[in-house]
Design an enzyme around this catalytic site. Structure first.
Site, PDB file in Angstrom:
ATOM      1  N   LYS A 188     -16.345  17.211  33.391  1.00 49.21           N
ATOM      2  CA  LYS A 188     -17.801  17.066  33.403  1.00 49.21           C
ATOM      3  C   LYS A 188     -18.534  18.342  32.987  1.00 49.21           C
ATOM      4  O   LYS A 188     -19.726  18.285  32.684  1.00 49.21           O
ATOM      5  CB  LYS A 188     -18.273  16.624  34.790  1.00 49.21           C
ATOM      6  CG  LYS A 188     -17.856  15.213  35.168  1.00 49.21           C
ATOM      7  CD  LYS A 188     -18.474  14.171  34.239  1.00 49.21           C
ATOM      8  CE  LYS A 188     -18.151  12.763  34.701  1.00 49.21           C
ATOM      9  NZ  LYS A 188     -18.757  11.738  33.817  1.00 49.21           N
ATOM     10  N   SER A 238      -7.991   9.935  39.421  1.00 47.24           N
ATOM     11  CA  SER A 238      -8.269   9.307  38.130  1.00 47.24           C
ATOM     12  C   SER A 238      -7.289   9.779  37.061  1.00 47.24           C
ATOM     13  O   SER A 238      -7.009   9.039  36.101  1.00 47.24           O
ATOM     14  CB  SER A 238      -9.711   9.586  37.695  1.00 47.24           C
ATOM     15  OG  SER A 238      -9.928  10.962  37.494  1.00 47.24           O
TER      16      SER A 238
END
Length: 344
Positions: A55, A281
């Site tokens: 991110k 993830s």
């Protein structure tokens, strides 16, 4: 001027050289055998970035491009709704540039994420399920930004999110593979905002590479396949109850659904056997890449991303014993050889 150039510029209001710490991550090559069949997976090691997650790319792109366009004024407050990693990145980069950062986040995200947000100076507003969960947090963030005259980053709808991965993740991947004389046949990654898969898909298309790009979702909550929230899952950071506006499923290959239990166990194996402390993830992404690879020739090149590190999941089921799921291939995966391709 692109995002990285802006970080180097004296007008960027920071002397920390953050450009050296965002993106340009190593590429991990994993040669595997799964139930007697060989495959090779290449994973971008995004946990090497500034705050430990992919991110950072989005946050730098959105903040710096908005400053360039005059949409984000010096000292103006930044607001976003996030499941954690995006907020952490926005807080670190935004605060370093002199912005107050306010984050709206569902209150069931890990304690580590809350602590990291506060450590980077974020004003954290937790939203309960009774207040609407993800969708409620989104509504509250928009109302707060409008009331305060703050800059809402809108990561789920912001084209600068896609650009970050088109010009960063995807371009780096192609360069690193080209250095090995390879081109990708497929790519698979989880969808939180969708910036990664859409950016990589755009990068491949621009380069004339006909590789399939597969979005990954939890088997227990297949939002992409159903079009709406259904079920509950434990893979923080993906399948946030709605299909983000930047996601164009017609430009992507079929979604791959991975059980959260299998994702947890695979992430645990990456840590305990290879010394790669990655989040849940990342386990899902590796399993999805393996599933895609098994449908292709053994020589196929399938890529993915390891999105973040395991340190923000120590209070979750990632740090607990996870029973094997019937029919899972996690135990059938053998790590034959692992190597690292440095940043390019």
């Amino acid at each position: 001027m692109n995002a990285v150039t802006a970080l180097r510029s004296p007008t960027a209001a920071t002397g920390f050289g953050l450009d050296a710490l965002i993106g340009n991550t190593p590429l991990i090559r994993l040669d595997l055998t799964v139930a007697g069949r060989a495959c090779r997976i290449f994973a971008k090691a995004e946990f090497h970035s500034l705050t430990g997650s992919t991110k950072d790319r989005m946050a730098a792109s959105v903040i710096l491009r908005a400053r360039e366009r005059g949409e984000l004024a010096p000292g103006q407050e930044i607001v976003e709704m996030t499941s954690g990693n995006a907020g952490i990145a926005l807080a670190a980069i935004g605060t370093s540039l002199g912005h107050r950062v306010t984050i709206f986040m569902p209150d069931w995200m890990s304690e580590e994420r809350r602590g990291l947000l506060r450590s980077f100076g974020a004003n954290l507003r937790l939203v309960s399920r009774d207040e609407g969960g993800f969708c409620g947090a989104l509504d509250l963030s928009e109302a707060y930004a409008a009331e305060r005259g703050a800059f809402l980053t809108r990561q789920f709808a912001n084209a600068d999110n896609v650009r970050a991965h088109r010009d960063g993740t995807g371009a780096e991947l192609l360069r690193q593979l080209a250095a090995l004389g390879l081109r990708p046949d497929a790519f698979a990654a989880g969808v939180g905002t969708g910036g990664t898969v859409m950016g990589v898909a755009e990068c491949f298309a621009a380069a004339g590479i006909a590789a399939s790009v597969h979005p990954v979702e939890p088997l227990e909550s297949p939002t992409l396949s159903t079009g709406h929230k259904v079920g509950h899952h434990r893979i923080q950071g993906i399948s946030d109850e709605f299909i983000p506006p930047i996601v164009r499923l017609d430009r992507l290959a079929r979604p791959v659904a991975i059980s959260d239990s299998c994702a947890i166990r695979m992430a645990q194996r990456l840590g305990s056997e290879l010394g790669m402390g990655v989040g849940i993830s990342s386990g899902a992404n590796l399993l999805a890449a393996i599933e895609v690879a098994r449908d292709l020739d053994e020589a196929a090149v399938v890529a993915t991303v390891f999105c973040d590190n395991s340190l923000r999941y120590l209070s979750t089921d990632l740090a607990r014993e996870e029973p094997a799921r019937p029919g899972s291939i996690v135990g059938d995966v053998r790590f034959d050889h692992v190597s690292m391709i440095r940043a390019c």
